[in-house]
Design an enzyme around this catalytic site. Structure first.
Site, PDB file in Angstrom:
ATOM      1  N   GLU A 130      27.162 -40.851 -11.115  1.00 29.03           N
ATOM      2  CA  GLU A 130      26.132 -41.593 -11.834  1.00 29.03           C
ATOM      3  C   GLU A 130      25.625 -42.770 -11.006  1.00 29.03           C
ATOM      4  O   GLU A 130      26.444 -43.518 -10.474  1.00 29.03           O
ATOM      5  CB  GLU A 130      26.675 -42.087 -13.174  1.00 29.03           C
ATOM      6  CG  GLU A 130      27.029 -40.953 -14.130  1.00 29.03           C
ATOM      7  CD  GLU A 130      27.530 -41.430 -15.480  1.00 29.03           C
ATOM      8  OE1 GLU A 130      27.714 -42.664 -15.655  1.00 29.03           O
ATOM      9  OE2 GLU A 130      27.749 -40.593 -16.361  1.00 29.03           O
ATOM     10  N   ARG A 136      33.341 -39.416 -20.468  1.00 29.94           N
ATOM     11  CA  ARG A 136      33.172 -39.825 -19.071  1.00 29.94           C
ATOM     12  C   ARG A 136      32.896 -38.564 -18.271  1.00 29.94           C
ATOM     13  O   ARG A 136      33.503 -37.506 -18.509  1.00 29.94           O
ATOM     14  CB  ARG A 136      34.421 -40.529 -18.535  1.00 29.94           C
ATOM     15  CG  ARG A 136      34.607 -41.964 -19.028  1.00 29.94           C
ATOM     16  CD  ARG A 136      33.530 -42.881 -18.449  1.00 29.94           C
ATOM     17  NE  ARG A 136      33.759 -44.284 -18.775  1.00 29.94           N
ATOM     18  CZ  ARG A 136      33.246 -44.897 -19.825  1.00 29.94           C
ATOM     19  NH1 ARG A 136      32.480 -44.216 -20.678  1.00 29.94           N
ATOM     20  NH2 ARG A 136      33.485 -46.182 -20.043  1.00 29.94           N
ATOM     21  N   HIS A 192      23.616 -41.666 -19.673  1.00 24.59           N
ATOM     22  CA  HIS A 192      24.781 -42.489 -20.020  1.00 24.59           C
ATOM     23  C   HIS A 192      24.359 -43.729 -20.820  1.00 24.59           C
ATOM     24  O   HIS A 192      24.667 -44.859 -20.453  1.00 24.59           O
ATOM     25  CB  HIS A 192      25.558 -42.907 -18.771  1.00 24.59           C
ATOM     26  CG  HIS A 192      26.977 -43.298 -19.094  1.00 24.59           C
ATOM     27  ND1 HIS A 192      27.999 -43.229 -18.173  1.00 24.59           N
ATOM     28  CD2 HIS A 192      27.561 -43.763 -20.237  1.00 24.59           C
ATOM     29  CE1 HIS A 192      29.138 -43.636 -18.723  1.00 24.59           C
ATOM     30  NE2 HIS A 192      28.881 -43.966 -19.981  1.00 24.59           N
TER      31      HIS A 192
END
Length: 328
Positions: A270, A241, A289
């Site tokens: 993000e 993360r 991601h």
């Protein structure tokens, strides 16, 4: 009147392609019905569905409708991470919340290895060179390395970390790891991995790859101090993360040559801004991601969710439960 148990699937449309929606509908176990609730549903539509649901599946969004979820026997998350959820609230509501039980571990592990190789072999500069009409050839030969015989240091030795170890062994790398839990010798032997404290791991590894959940203990754990303990020749990989890493400290470590490179699938913010200072570097490989995203892992996530729901229906304890303090 139907005796079928109701499953409600809460999801964000952009996170699940229609093919996976169709697959989920096609593979619903006998004795269950499946209804989708996309994020675009009104509050009234969503809450009405949740109030009648025996089981909840969720992907790509949070949850706070505890007041209408009295029937829910399980809240099944399709992701590995669960940092967006209020775990004590699930415990208070008496609802077991479970992650995907490592369904995405093979995919994320492969991606982490790919990032290692891409950084070591300077894949972006060679790829972009050819696309831009430049034959770079052997220009960077003395700056590239192989994974063989390097120490891969894994931070977090859960499902994903263990799969990274398995693949790294295939490249004839040495594997070591840090985990706050003492890992059994049988697991260490299976993955040919040595457990170290974090300081030793940072100081001796050629690759540091992060596979921890995001929580109070791990937020910002990769920072100025940890980067300063790494070898100048080492590279940093993260598919965990974004907030586990202090981005400003990583950028400084790259700018000053404290570390040799990085491969990142996750960022503090993000989507990350287009002017992120980690971009446009020959020694940094970035992806948006998507390390855990393949059609293979999507099918495994759905299968695991259905298996876990059926366990609960049989009166068994679910697998991969997060709120382990939930009382029987």
């Amino acid at each position: 009147m139907s005796n079928e148990e109701k499953i409600v699937f809460l999801y964000r449309v952009g996170h699940i392609p229609q093919e996976i929606v169709d697959h989920a509908l096609k593979t619903v176990p006998n004795g269950y019905t499946l209804t989708f609730s996309p994020e675009e549903h009104s509050d009234e539509e969503r809450r009405t569905l949740i109030a009648n649901a025996d089981h909840l599946i969720c992907y790509g969004r949070g949850f706070d409708d505890f007041d209408v979820a009295a029937k829910a026997k399980i809240f099944q998350v399709l992701s590995a991470g669960f940092d967006r959820f209020d775990i004590p609230a699930f415990t208070k509501a008496g609802i077991p919340i479970c992650n995907n039980g490592g369904a995405n571990a093979p995919t994320v592990a492969e991606h982490a290895i790919m990032l290692m190789l891409s950084v070591f072999k300077k894949l972006p500069v060679h790829h972009n060179g050819l696309h831009n009409g430049e034959w770079i050839g052997h220009r960077y030969g003395l700056e590239m390395r192989e994974l063989r015989s390097k120490q891969v240091g894994i931070v977090g030795f859960g499902h994903i970390g263990q799969q990274v170890a398995r693949i790294a062994n295939g490249f004839l790398a040495t594997v070591a790891f840090f985990d706050p839990l003492e890992i059994s010798q049988s697991v260490k032997d299976e993955y040919k991995a040595s457990q170290m404290n974090l300081k030793e791991l940072l100081e001796t590894s050629d690759v540091i790859t992060v596979h921890t959940p995001l929580n109070d203990a791990t937020r910002g754990m990769m920072n100025k101090d940890t980067f300063s303990q790494m070898k100048n020749s080492a590279i940093f990989i993260s598919t965990a993360r974004g907030p586990v890493t202090v981005e400003a400290d990583l950028i400084n470590a790259l700018d000053t040559g404290q570390i040799a490179g990085a491969g990142l699938d996750v960022f503090e913010e993000e989507p990350t801004p287009n002017d992120n200072k980690l971009f446009k570097r020959d020694n940094v490989v970035v992806t948006p991601h998507m390390a855990g995203t393949t059609i293979d892992t999507s099918y495994r996530r759905i299968a695991f969710a259905y298996e876990n729901i059926q366990r609960v229906s049989r009166g068994e304890k679910p697998l991969a439960i997060i709120n382990t303090d939930l009382q029987d």
